[in-house]
Design an enzyme around this catalytic site. Structure first.
Site, PDB file in Angstrom:
ATOM      1  N   HIS A  17       4.436 -16.285   1.813  1.00 30.80           N
ATOM      2  CA  HIS A  17       5.548 -17.378   2.425  1.00 30.80           C
ATOM      3  C   HIS A  17       4.777 -17.935   3.567  1.00 30.80           C
ATOM      4  O   HIS A  17       4.901 -19.167   3.549  1.00 30.80           O
ATOM      5  CB  HIS A  17       6.709 -16.608   2.756  1.00 30.80           C
ATOM      6  CG  HIS A  17       7.642 -15.955   1.724  1.00 30.80           C
ATOM      7  ND1 HIS A  17       8.054 -14.594   1.988  1.00 30.80           N
ATOM      8  CD2 HIS A  17       7.978 -16.433   0.749  1.00 30.80           C
ATOM      9  CE1 HIS A  17       8.935 -14.381   1.033  1.00 30.80           C
ATOM     10  NE2 HIS A  17       8.992 -15.390   0.241  1.00 30.80           N
ATOM     11  N   LYS A  41      22.316 -10.560  -4.078  1.00 31.79           N
ATOM     12  CA  LYS A  41      20.860 -10.269  -4.357  1.00 31.79           C
ATOM     13  C   LYS A  41      20.574  -8.886  -3.660  1.00 31.79           C
ATOM     14  O   LYS A  41      19.539  -8.381  -3.787  1.00 31.79           O
ATOM     15  CB  LYS A  41      19.950 -11.185  -3.761  1.00 31.79           C
ATOM     16  CG  LYS A  41      19.489 -12.264  -4.797  1.00 31.79           C
ATOM     17  CD  LYS A  41      18.087 -12.900  -4.546  1.00 31.79           C
ATOM     18  CE  LYS A  41      17.758 -13.900  -5.617  1.00 31.79           C
ATOM     19  NZ  LYS A  41      16.615 -14.576  -5.109  1.00 31.79           N
ATOM     20  N   ARG A  90       3.543 -19.491  -7.880  1.00 31.83           N
ATOM     21  CA  ARG A  90       2.474 -18.448  -8.027  1.00 31.83           C
ATOM     22  C   ARG A  90       1.852 -18.527  -9.461  1.00 31.83           C
ATOM     23  O   ARG A  90       0.734 -18.555  -9.639  1.00 31.83           O
ATOM     24  CB  ARG A  90       3.156 -16.942  -7.626  1.00 31.83           C
ATOM     25  CG  ARG A  90       3.365 -17.012  -6.194  1.00 31.83           C
ATOM     26  CD  ARG A  90       4.234 -15.751  -6.075  1.00 31.83           C
ATOM     27  NE  ARG A  90       5.607 -16.224  -6.499  1.00 31.83           N
ATOM     28  CZ  ARG A  90       6.951 -15.334  -6.397  1.00 31.83           C
ATOM     29  NH1 ARG A  90       6.725 -14.365  -5.687  1.00 31.83           N
ATOM     30  NH2 ARG A  90       7.747 -15.787  -6.804  1.00 31.83           N
ATOM     31  N   SER A 128       8.102 -10.212  -2.448  1.00 29.84           N
ATOM     32  CA  SER A 128       9.138  -9.134  -1.235  1.00 29.84           C
ATOM     33  C   SER A 128       9.370  -7.887  -1.800  1.00 29.84           C
ATOM     34  O   SER A 128       9.436  -6.699  -1.196  1.00 29.84           O
ATOM     35  CB  SER A 128      10.220  -9.739  -0.623  1.00 29.84           C
ATOM     36  OG  SER A 128       9.995 -11.175  -0.073  1.00 29.84           O
TER      37      SER A 128
END
Ligand code: ADP
Length: 159
Positions: A17, A41, A90, A128
């Site tokens: 990030h 989430k 990515r 993450s």
């Protein structure tokens, strides 16, 4: 003033990030992280903790700030008078979801342009969830998160 918004969950922020934020902050006058206050989430960190960790991790970047948001990102961008959104890409697998989001955001707010950036290849595999899983099991990921995030993870996991 050209402002760009960097939306996401950031649970927690990692160096992938940060790589994107550093690059984007050089192209705009200000960059604002917009941290989604989205409990569906099931985040490890509260939204306030995630904002604090972003601020601590970007304290050397003078044109970067962070806010939390509960609303549509197109609306947050409008309120912030931003002209663009930045998202990281990515792998090819990120593309489909990001493409949908960008098209929807154009529909909701045609004034906002979505920009995509790839991180340095050393961060391309980072996310993450992996950071949390590996740290919980005792792995040392100090190369991939700032000291503030590393310390916060250790406290969360009691290690
Ligand atoms: P999401 O917004 O999908 O819940 P994140 O908060 O993790 O997930 O991601 C916010 C943004 O940062 C997304 O655009 C995501 O593609 C990007 N991102 C996540 N990990 C990386 C990485 N390792 N390198 C570059 N960009 C990344």
């Amino acid at each position: 003033m050209r402002k760009i918004i960097y939306p996401g969950t950031f649970d927690p922020i990692h160096k992938g990030h940060l790589d994107i934020a550093v690059r984007a902050s050089k192209l705009f006058d200000t960059l604002v992280f917009a941290v989604a206050d989205n409990s569906s989430k099931n985040p490890l960190f509260t939204v306030d903790e995630r904002v604090e960790l972003i601020l601590a991790s970007t304290s050397d970047l003078h044109n970067v700030s962070a806010i939390s948001t509960q609303q549509l990102i197109a609306e947050t961008a409008r309120e912030e008078n931003a002209c663009a959104l930045i998202r990281g890409l990515r792998h090819v697998s990120d593309f489909e979801f990001e493409f949908q989001m960008a098209m929807m955001n154009y529909h909701l707010n045609p004034e906002i342009t979505t920009i995509f950036m790839m991180p340095d290849e050393k961060y391309i595999h980072l996310n993450s969830s992996v950071i949390k899983e590996v740290t919980k099991l005792g792995g040392d990921l100090r190369d991939y998160v700032t000291k503030d995030v590393f310390d916060a993870l250790k406290i969360k996991f009691n290690i």
